[in-house]
Design a protein around this motif. Structure first.
Motif, PDB file in Angstrom:
ATOM      1  N   UNK A 157       0.827  -1.206   0.000  1.00 13.05           N
ATOM      2  CA  UNK A 157       0.000   0.000   0.000  1.00 13.05           C
ATOM      3  C   UNK A 157       0.863   1.258   0.000  1.00 13.05           C
ATOM      4  N   UNK A 158       1.967   1.218   0.714  1.00 13.58           N
ATOM      5  CA  UNK A 158       2.860   2.381   0.764  1.00 13.58           C
ATOM      6  C   UNK A 158       3.527   2.616  -0.583  1.00 13.58           C
ATOM      7  N   UNK A 159       3.869   1.547  -1.296  1.00  9.57           N
ATOM      8  CA  UNK A 159       4.437   1.697  -2.641  1.00  9.57           C
ATOM      9  C   UNK A 159       3.413   2.314  -3.594  1.00  9.57           C
ATOM     10  N   UNK A 160       2.147   1.891  -3.479  1.00  5.29           N
ATOM     11  CA  UNK A 160       1.092   2.506  -4.298  1.00  5.29           C
ATOM     12  C   UNK A 160       0.924   3.982  -3.954  1.00  5.29           C
ATOM     13  N   UNK A 161       1.010   4.293  -2.658  1.00  5.98           N
ATOM     14  CA  UNK A 161       0.902   5.693  -2.241  1.00  5.98           C
ATOM     15  C   UNK A 161       2.057   6.509  -2.806  1.00  5.98           C
ATOM     16  N   UNK A 162       3.260   5.948  -2.781  1.00  6.78           N
ATOM     17  CA  UNK A 162       4.413   6.643  -3.345  1.00  6.78           C
ATOM     18  C   UNK A 162       4.222   6.873  -4.836  1.00  6.78           C
ATOM     19  N   UNK A 163       3.751   5.859  -5.558  1.00 12.20           N
ATOM     20  CA  UNK A 163       3.495   6.004  -6.989  1.00 12.20           C
ATOM     21  C   UNK A 163       2.414   7.041  -7.247  1.00 12.20           C
ATOM     22  N   UNK A 164       1.404   7.071  -6.398  1.00 15.01           N
ATOM     23  CA  UNK A 164       0.344   8.068  -6.509  1.00 15.01           C
ATOM     24  C   UNK A 164       0.911   9.465  -6.309  1.00 15.01           C
ATOM     25  N   UNK A 165       1.792   9.625  -5.353  1.00 15.66           N
ATOM     26  CA  UNK A 165       2.418  10.910  -5.103  1.00 15.66           C
ATOM     27  C   UNK A 165       3.216  11.381  -6.312  1.00 15.66           C
ATOM     28  N   UNK A 166       3.848  10.437  -7.006  1.00 22.31           N
ATOM     29  CA  UNK A 166       4.692  10.758  -8.150  1.00 22.31           C
ATOM     30  C   UNK A 166       3.861  11.022  -9.410  1.00 22.31           C
ATOM     31  N   UNK A 167       2.744  10.316  -9.578  1.00 21.09           N
ATOM     32  CA  UNK A 167       2.038  10.324 -10.859  1.00 21.09           C
ATOM     33  C   UNK A 167       0.671  11.006 -10.860  1.00 21.09           C
ATOM     34  N   UNK A 168      -0.012  11.060  -9.740  1.00 23.03           N
ATOM     35  CA  UNK A 168      -1.379  11.604  -9.717  1.00 23.03           C
ATOM     36  C   UNK A 168      -1.367  13.128  -9.771  1.00 23.03           C
ATOM     37  N   UNK A 169      -2.477  13.694 -10.218  1.00 27.17           N
ATOM     38  CA  UNK A 169      -2.620  15.144 -10.217  1.00 27.17           C
ATOM     39  C   UNK A 169      -2.576  15.676  -8.782  1.00 27.17           C
TER      40      UNK A 169
END
Length: 319
Positions: free
Chosen positions: A111-123
């Motif tokens: 879940x933390x890796x998904x959150x990190x990816x979200x931080x990098x890629x999401x608006x």
């Protein structure tokens, strides 16, 4: 060697700290500083699996291995679907430092890796989160992702409306964020800024027509070549990033299916999330881009998060 159980991992490893551990670990992987074997999966009966992974964080860093059983059809309220052990070795002496319970470590670091990816890629202004699935990862993603974006609405979809309702209530109480359950996939993701697929679906739940421009997706549920959560149209529509290029091209079922069907080529996998972190590959190019992070899970994530837990506990004990 010390044993670190699930409760101690839960109390020690916060999502915010693990997000930063994942950011560093994935950057190290993409910079070529780590070493790892391609994950080995031994199929068992009735859809169950036994996984073996090994790797190191790089020269002078800890190394270790993960042994895990995956039991996707666990009983309601029963043990975790992922059970096993992560063993971390000292880089200097070669002695085993600790054995960690793998289920809780896997849940938090994924879940933390998904959150990190979200931080990098999401608006930046993402405020609506849709989660497909009602299991462990759905819960942990609902807890982890608000650490990186100011969500004011979380939507939960599940095949069982009762389980979706129960999870929505739990998430609402834990996060204080408005959270509702949905019975229809398309309705649950309509207009969502971020979508996480954390299901056991064998066949695609999502296609490109359901996903709004500008959405970021974390595709997590399928961890081997076979089941798919999204179809070829959505793979094609997205700027596609992997936790590990080698792993996803070998075992990422969604992109492998899209390549085999002729919908995309290998070049459609634009890079690893660590390359985006390092600035070597562009992530989101425009507000309307659909971005996608494919998570298979990686031994580097287990070693990094496990060693972080060990250091925190060892320092506490030695102090």
């Amino acid at each position: 060697m010390i044993f670190i159980g699930a409760d101690e991992i839960r109390q020690t490893l916060s999502y915010t700290s693990c997000i930063e551990v994942m950011r560093t670990a994935m950057a190290r992987l993409s910079a070529g500083k780590t070493q790892q074997m391609l994950r080995q999966i031994l199929p068992l009966e009735a859809g169950r699996m036994f996984g073996i992974m090994g790797g190191t964080l790089g020269p002078g860093g800890p190394f270790g291995s993960k042994l895990v059983s995956v039991m996707p059809h666990r009983a309601e309220g029963g043990p975790s679907s992922h059970q096993g052990a992560v063993v971390i070795f000292d880089p200097d002496s070669g002695a085993p430092l600790c054995q960690l319970e793998a289920g809780m470590l896997t849940a938090i670091r994924t879940a933390s890796a998904s959150a990190m990816a979200t931080d990098v890629l999401a608006r930046e202004g993402a405020h609506t989160l849709a989660i497909l699935g009602t299991g462990e990862q759905a819960w942990h993603h609902a807890c982890a992702l608000p650490a990186v974006r100011p969500f004011d609405e979380i939507r939960i979809w599940g095949r069982s409306r009762d389980r979706a309702d129960a999870l929505a209530d739990k998430v609402r109480k834990q996060t204080g964020i408005v959270c509702a359950a949905y019975s229809d996939v398309a309705e649950s993701v309509a207009g969502a800024d971020v979508i996480c697929t954390v299901t056991g679906a064998a066949d695609p739940l999502l296609d490109a027509a359901m996903v709004s421009p500008g959405t970021h997706l974390n595709v997590v549920g399928s961890s081997f070549d076979g089941p798919r959560e999204i179809d070829d149209t959505l793979v094609s529509a997205a700027r596609y990033f992997a936790d590990s290029r080698a792993s996803v091209l070998a075992q990422g079922s969604e992109i492998r299916h899209a390549i085999a069907s002729g919908a995309v080529t290998e070049a459609h996998l634009l890079g690893e999330i660590g390359e985006v972190v390092l600035g070597k590959v562009a992530g989101r190019m425009t507000p309307d881009n659909i971005t996608l992070y494919k998570s298979l899970g990686h031994i580097v994530q287990d070693i990094a998060s496990g060693y972080h837990v060990y250091q925190m506990i060892h320092g506490r004990h030695s102090g």
